[in-house]
Design a protein around this motif. Structure first.
Motif, short mmCIF file in Angstrom:
data_model
loop_
_atom_site.label_atom_id
_atom_site.label_comp_id
_atom_site.label_asym_id
_atom_site.label_seq_id
_atom_site.Cartn_x
_atom_site.Cartn_y
_atom_site.Cartn_z
N HIS A 141 10.69 -5.43 0.00
CA HIS A 141 9.59 -6.37 -0.01
C HIS A 141 9.67 -6.45 -1.44
N ASP A 337 7.70 -14.11 3.24
CA ASP A 337 6.42 -14.24 3.24
C ASP A 337 5.71 -14.08 4.57
N CYS A 338 6.58 -14.56 5.20
CA CYS A 338 6.00 -15.81 6.55
C CYS A 338 6.22 -14.67 8.03
#
Length: 408
Positions: A141, A337-338
């Protein structure tokens, strides 16, 4: 047929595979990214040769963007069903067919056939645009911004390949200007096939996993809406201006070669900052970098309004390219990030469909507005669009900064 075997791998092996995939996608981006620059550089100029009406000269470029928008959801479905690698191979085939159709339209003097070719090129671009998501999915990430930037570095080569192909091949077929350039577009798409065949992505069984929140819930979330809006404004304004720029340059007395070089500098500026955009995101945050991109797009419009000489056109296009890089990569990182891994296919597909649908609309509007009101009016439209999204981006960036833990 799966893209890879379903054997478990160690964390180190997974990291090496992710880095390998990023390199493969960077090379594929270098070839796939050449296609749009050929279409954008020449679409309006061929339109001036073949279109039955002056109002239709930018239609080929607009249809390219429409094909890109319409191709995003089918591309996402194909990749979810058959895997990213197989989807990308199909996309490259679309690219080769597109170049052949466009060249055939020029040879036959058929505007509609040329337009079909540029629209099919948009289908290819729909797959190329998702290379950035494939890179982000391949790494941890905290490395997503860097991975996206590295893939976009491939666009630097595309910035040289596309415009230089225009210059080298535009008169390759005597009496048929620009037909050779679209044949070269088909050739570079075919060259991408063996590179894409080296991609090793997760097995189809993993990509097919469902679950997660309903798409409607995700689309209504403030975080997603802000990321989507930032991508739409960044990419839409870039397309809005770039569609009109080559025609405006020629209409102002500059040569076709100067217009093509202007697009080359623009594309170099689009991808050159990718060497450090990921690090800027890691240092300052996604929202701040995206906001900086929008500010640069506004600066490009200010320069364009300052004069019609070659320097003003080229400097404006360079600022526009850098602004797009910051805005688009920042918005893409915000999108990652969604969603969860289970939601990524539908969220990424929906984001690109909505974003490139708006981009297609901007392209259509650009041609109509250029014909009706001129180049300066095109640039005046930039400022309200930037202001609408810049304010909430800065507010979110400020909230994140205040919420961040302070070092002692």
């Amino acid at each position: 047929m799966t893209d890879d075997t379903a054997r478990p791998v160690s964390v180190d092996a997974e990291g090496r595979l992710g880095r390998r995939n990023v390199r493969v996608l960077m090379a594929a981006q270098a070839l796939g990214g050449a296609s749009p620059s050929i279409v954008v550089s020449l679409g309006g100029l061929v339109g001036q040769m073949l279109a039955p009406s002056a109002a239709l000269v930018t239609l080929p470029v607009s249809l390219f963007n429409l094909g890109l928008a319409l191709g995003t959801l089918p591309a996402a479905l194909v990749m979810r069903r058959f895997g990213r690698r197989n989807g990308y191979l199909l996309g490259a085939v679309f690219g080769a067919v597109a170049g052949l159709l466009a060249a055939s339209g020029i040879v036959a003097g058929l505007f509609w056939l040329f337009c079909i070719g540029t629209m099919v090129a948009g289908f290819y671009a729909a797959y190329v645009q998702s290379y950035r998501f494939a890179a982000a999915d391949a790494v941890p990430h905290d490395m997503r911004g860097v991975a996206i930037s590295r893939v976009m570095i491939g666009g630097l080569a595309a910035a040289v390949i596309g415009p230089q192909l225009v210059i080298w091949t535009r008169d390759m077929l005597p009496g048929l200007p620009f037909a050779g350039s679209f044949l070269s577009q088909a050739a570079v798409a075919l060259m991408a096939l063996p590179i894409l065949a080296m991609l090793r992505t997760p097995p189809v069984t993993v990509l097919r996993q469902g679950g997660g929140r309903p798409l409607g819930v995700i689309l209504r979330s403030p975080r997603f809406l802000l990321a989507l809006a930032a991508g739409i404004v960044s990419y839409g304004l870039m397309t809005f201006i770039m569609t009109a720029a080559p025609i405006a340059m020629v209409d102002c007395g500059h040569s076709v070669g100067e217009a093509a070089l202007g697009i080359q500098w623009h594309v170099l500026a689009m991808f050159g900052p990718s060497f450090f955009t990921g690090r800027l995101i890691a240092r300052f945050g996604k929202e701040v970098v995206t906001a900086a991109g929008l500010a640069l797009i506004a600066a490009a419009a200010i320069v364009a309004l300052g004069g019609l000489d070659l320097t003003a056109f080229w400097l404006s296009l360079v600022l526009l390219g850098v602004g797009w890089n910051f805005g688009f990569i920042g918005a893409t990182a915000m999108i990652t990030d969604c969603h969860t891994p289970q939601e990524r296919a539908k969220v990424q597909g929906a984001n690109d469909f909505l974003m490139f649908g708006a981009v297609a609309a901007a392209s259509f509007l650009s041609g109509t507005l250029l014909n009706a009101a001129g180049w300066q009016t095109i640039n005046l439209f930039v400022f309200p669009a930037v202001a609408v999204i810049l304010v909430p981006l800065l507010l979110v960036a400020g909230l994140r900064h205040r919420a961040a833990p302070k070092s002692i």
